[in-house]
Design a protein around this motif. Sequence first.
Motif, PDB file in Angstrom:
ATOM      1  N   THR A  48      32.097  32.694  34.757  1.00 48.74           N
ATOM      2  CA  THR A  48      32.960  33.999  34.495  1.00 48.74           C
ATOM      3  C   THR A  48      32.135  35.225  35.244  1.00 48.74           C
ATOM      4  O   THR A  48      31.093  35.304  35.358  1.00 48.74           O
ATOM      5  N   ARG A  49      33.263  35.952  35.959  1.00 48.20           N
ATOM      6  CA  ARG A  49      32.690  37.122  36.825  1.00 48.20           C
ATOM      7  C   ARG A  49      32.958  38.236  35.924  1.00 48.20           C
ATOM      8  O   ARG A  49      34.130  38.792  35.315  1.00 48.20           O
ATOM      9  N   LEU A  50      31.814  39.109  36.005  1.00 45.99           N
ATOM     10  CA  LEU A  50      32.244  40.806  35.479  1.00 45.99           C
ATOM     11  C   LEU A  50      31.541  41.262  36.853  1.00 45.99           C
ATOM     12  O   LEU A  50      30.586  41.311  37.360  1.00 45.99           O
ATOM     13  N   PRO A  51      32.676  42.007  37.309  1.00 36.97           N
ATOM     14  CA  PRO A  51      32.528  42.676  38.880  1.00 36.97           C
ATOM     15  C   PRO A  51      31.464  43.804  38.898  1.00 36.97           C
ATOM     16  O   PRO A  51      31.074  44.286  37.690  1.00 36.97           O
ATOM     17  N   ARG A  52      30.819  43.888  39.926  1.00 38.68           N
ATOM     18  CA  ARG A  52      29.640  44.852  39.750  1.00 38.68           C
ATOM     19  C   ARG A  52      30.192  46.379  39.458  1.00 38.68           C
ATOM     20  O   ARG A  52      29.492  47.042  38.950  1.00 38.68           O
ATOM     21  N   GLN A  53      31.569  46.569  39.654  1.00 42.13           N
ATOM     22  CA  GLN A  53      32.040  47.893  39.297  1.00 42.13           C
ATOM     23  C   GLN A  53      32.007  47.906  37.619  1.00 42.13           C
ATOM     24  O   GLN A  53      31.889  49.185  36.990  1.00 42.13           O
ATOM     25  N   TRP A  54      31.998  46.805  36.833  1.00 39.30           N
ATOM     26  CA  TRP A  54      32.277  46.742  35.402  1.00 39.30           C
ATOM     27  C   TRP A  54      30.945  47.364  35.176  1.00 39.30           C
ATOM     28  O   TRP A  54      30.599  48.137  34.297  1.00 39.30           O
ATOM     29  N   TYR A  55      29.545  46.596  35.484  1.00 34.69           N
ATOM     30  CA  TYR A  55      28.292  47.202  35.161  1.00 34.69           C
ATOM     31  C   TYR A  55      27.987  48.860  35.617  1.00 34.69           C
ATOM     32  O   TYR A  55      27.536  49.537  34.870  1.00 34.69           O
TER      33      TYR A  55
END
Length: 143
Positions: A48-55
Amino acid sequence: MTAAATAPDQGTAHPAPNRALSRLILEVNAKGVTFQEMEDRGLKETGTRLPRQWYQKLTKTPPVNPPSLAQMKVIAAGTGKPLSRIKEAVAEQWLEYEATELAGYDEEVRIIVGHLAGKSKADVRRWRMMIEAEERARRESDD
């Protein structure tokens, strides 16, 4: 004649929000793990991907709603932190709940500590004195 009420000082009206998960992610980032690396690790380990922008957004302007369990698993994989630590940070940040643990003690000890947790300092001191007096009496009777 009435005077207009003054608005409360915005700096003191509401305390700064607790950002435990945001701090945890920033600490990992400060140790050299980029947000892109967190994204890549999370994707590799969980699919599952959590985009770097989310972090990035989480550390700057956290969302109103906490991450889901699936997202917490990705965060754990991305940061290299245990899922239990991520859950604690989420609970602290969004629910103002601070997790405590009595590892290594049995259920009886945890129940006793739970009862004492809500007591005043004076009551806790009194209970401590009673426990210590009982221990002294037992030692003296063994002599």
